[in-house]
Design an enzyme around this catalytic site. Structure first.
Site, PDB file in Angstrom:
ATOM      1  N   LEU A 208      38.308  40.497  42.360  1.00  0.00           N
ATOM      2  CA  LEU A 208      38.473  40.249  40.920  1.00  0.00           C
ATOM      3  C   LEU A 208      39.755  39.454  40.708  1.00  0.00           C
ATOM      4  CD1 LEU A 208      37.676  43.770  39.366  1.00  0.00           C
ATOM      5  CD2 LEU A 208      36.202  41.766  39.344  1.00  0.00           C
ATOM      6  N   HIS A 209      39.671  38.419  39.867  1.00  0.00           N
ATOM      7  CA  HIS A 209      40.892  37.680  39.553  1.00  0.00           C
ATOM      8  C   HIS A 209      40.830  36.976  38.198  1.00  0.00           C
ATOM      9  CE1 HIS A 209      38.396  34.366  41.023  1.00  0.00           C
ATOM     10  NE2 HIS A 209      39.202  33.542  40.367  1.00  0.00           N
ATOM     11  N   ARG A 210      39.658  36.875  37.576  1.00  0.00           N
ATOM     12  CA  ARG A 210      39.547  36.106  36.343  1.00  0.00           C
ATOM     13  C   ARG A 210      40.239  36.830  35.186  1.00  0.00           C
ATOM     14  NH1 ARG A 210      36.675  31.608  36.867  1.00  0.00           N
ATOM     15  NH2 ARG A 210      35.339  31.473  38.710  1.00  0.00           N
TER      16      ARG A 210
END
Length: 363
Positions: A208-210
């Site tokens: 996850l990074h958005r």
């Protein structure tokens, strides 16, 4: 013919590598293609940049512009200033950019202002979501490019609708898959695989990074808790993006089956994916790789610029609502996940097609 190739962030390296290999192959067959590799330095963590040059057998860049860090505007501006100086000192017949990161857009703008032609590899993909910085990068790059190399017929249709002449659009396939297939036999088992007693098909990989998922603490926490609660005590391996790591500590989440690991090299990460039960992600590129590997992929986004991974592949787009996680994992546990197929021309030969086209258009 002289080309300048741009690499800046992790996904770029997987896309540039097969282009370089195809250029070398063409030269061995009598062509004379010179190239200069420019690393903008957009990703400056060793595990997310230099490691890829080593693993994918890419030569060291001719220059590193060292433009890492800063806001979107600061980074874009730094790349433009540095690359303008570099391009003035090293003119080229054609600038080749890949993907949709800040480096892609920034270098395209500079090139066009210096009357240098631009070829965009992975042109025409669209999420139609302007809240994504990558969508803006794609649109600006495609508004400036002279030649467009696409991963799907759908991407070509997007370009034609925006006014690009069909004779400038080349459907060649997916260079990311070139890299995947070339390196699949060399995937490396991570050192923690035995330490964590992982078993094939019995753990999840999470990335996850958005901003939509990780910037709001409560939403990030709810997503994480739902994933943990519904994993049925199976390990969740979370290679943490540097951006995400800064935010994760605020969550106060601890669970025995959640295993946080450092960012991984290409070969180790894909070993982890290929042997997993499923991937839970908000990445675009990973959905392409899981499609080819036949691994179920759960994408926590409201839209995707890679619809072929959903329509044809193993990817399911479930949105960013944490409530969607439980029924999706239940579907997986019941064995109801679609088998999926491989999109057209995702066959490991995209880079050869690109280089063949470049030889023809530049002559």
């Amino acid at each position: 013919m002289h080309l300048t190739l741009i690499a800046g962030a992790r996904p770029n390296f997987m896309k540039i590598a097969p282009i370089i290999h195809a250029i070398n192959e063409a030269n061995n067959n009598g062509e004379n293609i010179q190239y200069r590799l420019v690393h903008t330095g957009q990703h400056y963590d060793h595990r997310m940049s230099e490691t890829f040059f080593e693993e994918l057998r890419i030569p060291n860049p001719d220059v590193n512009l060292n433009c890492g860090g800063g806001t979107q505007a600061e980074q874009t501006a730094a790349i433009m200033v540095a690359f303008e100086k570099d391009l003035l000192a090293n003119p080229t017949d054609l600038l080749v950019v890949v993907g949709d990161v800040n480096s892609t857009m920034a270098c395209s703008i500079v090139a066009k202002k210096l009357n240098t032609k631009v070829a965009h590899i992975e042109a025409g993909i669209r999420s139609f979501d302007l809240s994504m910085p990558e969508e803006i990068n794609r649109m600006v790059t495609d508004a400036l490019a002279d030649y467009f190399f696409t991963t799907s017929l759908w991407a070509g249709e997007n370009l034609e609708k925006s006014g690009v002449p069909p004779n400038k659009i080349f459907f060649v396939g997916n260079v990311m898959i070139d890299t995947l297939l070339k390196n699949r036999g060399n995937f490396k088992r991570p050192s923690f695989f035995s330490e964590l007693e992982l078993k094939k098909g019995a753990y999840f990989v999470l990335t996850l990074h958005r901003p939509a998922n990780v910037d709001l603490v409560e939403n990030f926490k709810s997503l994480m808790q739902e994933i943990i609660d519904n994993a049925n005590n199976q390990p969740i391996i979370f290679p943490m993006h540097p951006r995400t790591a800064k935010l994760f500590d605020e969550l106060g989440i601890k669970a025995p089956n959640l295993k946080i690991v450092d960012p991984m090299g290409y070969l180790e990460f894909n070993y982890l994916v290929e042997n997993s039960k499923a991937v839970i992600t908000d990445s675009g590129g990973i959905t392409e790789e899981t499609t080819v590997m036949g691994i179920p992929c759960i994408t926590l986004r409201d839209n995707t610029e890679r619809p072929e991974t959903v329509k044809i592949g193993t990817n399911e787009l479930i949105g960013t609502n944490p409530d969607a996680i439980a029924p999706t994992i239940l579907k997986l546990d019941k064995g109801d996940w679609k088998k999926g197929g491989i999109p057209e021309l995702w066959d490991g030969n995209a880079a050869r097609r690109i280089v063949d086209r470049l030889i023809n258009v530049i002559r």
